[in-house]
Write a protein that holds these residues in place. Sequence first.
Motif, short mmCIF file in Angstrom:
data_model
loop_
_atom_site.label_atom_id
_atom_site.label_comp_id
_atom_site.label_asym_id
_atom_site.label_seq_id
_atom_site.Cartn_x
_atom_site.Cartn_y
_atom_site.Cartn_z
N GLN A 175 -29.93 23.89 -24.35
CA GLN A 175 -28.80 25.01 -23.05
C GLN A 175 -29.54 24.39 -22.27
O GLN A 175 -30.03 24.31 -21.49
CB GLN A 175 -29.20 26.02 -24.05
N LEU A 176 -27.89 25.31 -21.08
CA LEU A 176 -28.45 25.11 -19.98
C LEU A 176 -28.84 27.08 -19.37
O LEU A 176 -28.95 27.93 -19.35
CB LEU A 176 -27.30 25.00 -18.00
N ASP A 177 -30.27 26.88 -18.33
CA ASP A 177 -30.65 27.95 -18.64
C ASP A 177 -30.30 28.12 -17.38
O ASP A 177 -29.64 28.12 -15.73
CB ASP A 177 -32.19 27.81 -17.16
N GLU A 178 -29.54 29.73 -17.48
CA GLU A 178 -28.24 29.68 -15.99
C GLU A 178 -29.27 30.53 -14.94
O GLU A 178 -28.56 30.47 -13.89
CB GLU A 178 -27.52 31.31 -16.84
N ALA A 179 -30.33 30.23 -15.05
CA ALA A 179 -30.64 31.10 -13.49
C ALA A 179 -30.83 30.08 -12.74
O ALA A 179 -31.36 29.84 -11.68
CB ALA A 179 -31.93 31.86 -14.13
N THR A 180 -31.51 28.64 -13.53
CA THR A 180 -31.57 27.56 -12.84
C THR A 180 -30.61 26.50 -12.28
O THR A 180 -30.85 25.98 -12.10
CB THR A 180 -32.80 27.30 -12.99
N GLY A 181 -29.50 26.53 -13.49
CA GLY A 181 -28.42 25.58 -13.82
C GLY A 181 -29.64 23.94 -14.39
O GLY A 181 -28.77 22.55 -14.92
N ARG A 182 -30.70 24.17 -14.85
CA ARG A 182 -31.35 22.69 -16.14
C ARG A 182 -31.05 23.13 -17.42
O ARG A 182 -30.91 24.41 -17.44
CB ARG A 182 -33.82 23.27 -15.20
N ALA A 183 -31.56 21.93 -17.58
CA ALA A 183 -31.21 21.89 -18.91
C ALA A 183 -33.00 21.82 -19.49
O ALA A 183 -33.86 21.93 -19.53
CB ALA A 183 -31.16 20.73 -19.60
N MET A 191 -38.35 29.65 -24.02
CA MET A 191 -37.54 28.15 -23.61
C MET A 191 -38.43 27.78 -22.41
O MET A 191 -39.28 27.91 -21.41
CB MET A 191 -36.64 29.54 -22.46
N THR A 192 -38.17 26.06 -22.58
CA THR A 192 -38.37 25.48 -21.78
C THR A 192 -37.96 24.38 -21.37
O THR A 192 -37.44 23.90 -21.86
CB THR A 192 -39.84 24.61 -22.44
N PRO A 193 -38.51 23.66 -20.31
CA PRO A 193 -37.26 22.72 -19.85
C PRO A 193 -37.30 21.25 -19.99
O PRO A 193 -38.50 20.70 -21.06
CB PRO A 193 -37.93 22.86 -17.93
N LEU A 194 -36.36 20.42 -20.58
CA LEU A 194 -36.90 19.34 -21.31
C LEU A 194 -36.85 18.54 -20.34
O LEU A 194 -37.44 18.60 -19.31
CB LEU A 194 -35.15 18.37 -21.35
N SER A 228 -28.68 11.28 -24.29
CA SER A 228 -29.70 11.13 -24.27
C SER A 228 -30.20 10.53 -26.74
O SER A 228 -29.84 11.77 -26.89
CB SER A 228 -30.76 12.53 -23.98
N PRO A 229 -30.95 9.82 -26.74
CA PRO A 229 -31.04 9.29 -27.57
C PRO A 229 -32.71 10.48 -28.63
O PRO A 229 -32.42 10.31 -29.62
CB PRO A 229 -30.70 7.92 -28.29
N ASP A 230 -33.70 10.81 -27.54
CA ASP A 230 -34.31 10.94 -27.47
C ASP A 230 -35.06 12.85 -27.47
O ASP A 230 -36.03 12.84 -26.80
CB ASP A 230 -35.71 10.00 -27.23
N GLY A 231 -34.28 13.32 -27.48
CA GLY A 231 -34.83 14.26 -27.03
C GLY A 231 -34.50 15.04 -25.76
O GLY A 231 -35.27 16.46 -25.09
N GLY A 232 -33.64 14.31 -24.56
CA GLY A 232 -34.16 14.71 -23.16
C GLY A 232 -35.41 13.99 -22.58
O GLY A 232 -35.88 13.97 -21.44
#
Length: 368
Positions: A175-183, A191-194, A228-232
Amino acid sequence: MAGQGLRTGLTLLLVALLAGCSIGDVRRRPPDRTTASPRPPQTGPPQSGPPSHQEGVEVRHVRLTAGRRYDPPMIEFVTAERGFAQFSGCAAASTTERSCPALLYSTVDGGRTWRPLRHPHPDAANPQLYAVPGTLALFVDPRDWYTSTDGGVTFAHSLGDRAPAAWRAAQGRFQLDEATGRAVRWQGRRMTPLPVQPPVPDLHGLVEARGLLVAAGLDGGKPYAAISPDGGRSWQRTALPAPALGALQPMVGPDGEVRLVGWPPDRTGFPTLWRYLDRWIPLPAEGHPARALSVVPLTTGRFAVSGPAGVGVVADGRYDRLDWPLGPEHYLSLLDDGTVVGRAPAEVLLASGPVGGRHWVRVVLEAT
């Protein structure tokens, strides 16, 4: 994916489609209210008759005995069979809002019958109902969330301007984190950033399909998609030939195919469409109307589009009208099981099956 007036009308549904977000931040500052509410009065068993048919549409009209006449409910289906409904106000001519506690129901047979559930906060102001497969969420002013993962049998209570982690995690692994806009990636309720962020400055959406992650967004109005073919861990960015856009949303069709929907800056013009078959293929729509309200992907690269001109299908480079029992006011959405939902302020229609042979069901629910 769900979530009505639902979502306080149709506006939030449109915003969620265009912005690629879930519920998002809810910033309201009235006094806190955390005490438990009494159990709602017993409403008695639902009173329903056999389905009727009107213009080829099966009508499932159920009347619930509530002891007072309620306004039309919020209704959220998560599959063609499973859904939830919330009554939260009475007709002004008959009673006052305070004497109409919120009522909560569920169905597991496509709206033929409805079972009462215990509402966790029936006397709250402005209750809102949201549902996705496996998770039901209720939000009430000012900052109270009630989340259920057992179909509304029990609820966990939390406070916050943002939806609780249980609800956000239910929106999908990526997903996109709505607080930061990061994937980000969800594992359980964490929740962890890609590892590497998609190379698009203004991300609008992120989906997973057929082993690929697809991110889409804009750079100064110019549309870009990254795969992305490898999970980000790595990304391949592609510029898309199109005029300046106001929103770009990735979608996954019922056949698992990734699509893109690009909306013009005014968000009301007819969208630009793509499908992904090892590369992005633009889909012309000769003969399309000037305006559109909503878009859902269908099988084999097709799209259904609703708007002031009614409902049509984009296929084989053309736009053609569909003989669906929907009007200009209906907003289209797609459930995870491939069911098409047509929603208007006073009704919900469900349809399953192929484009030319869908079985339409109108769900009508009353509490009196």
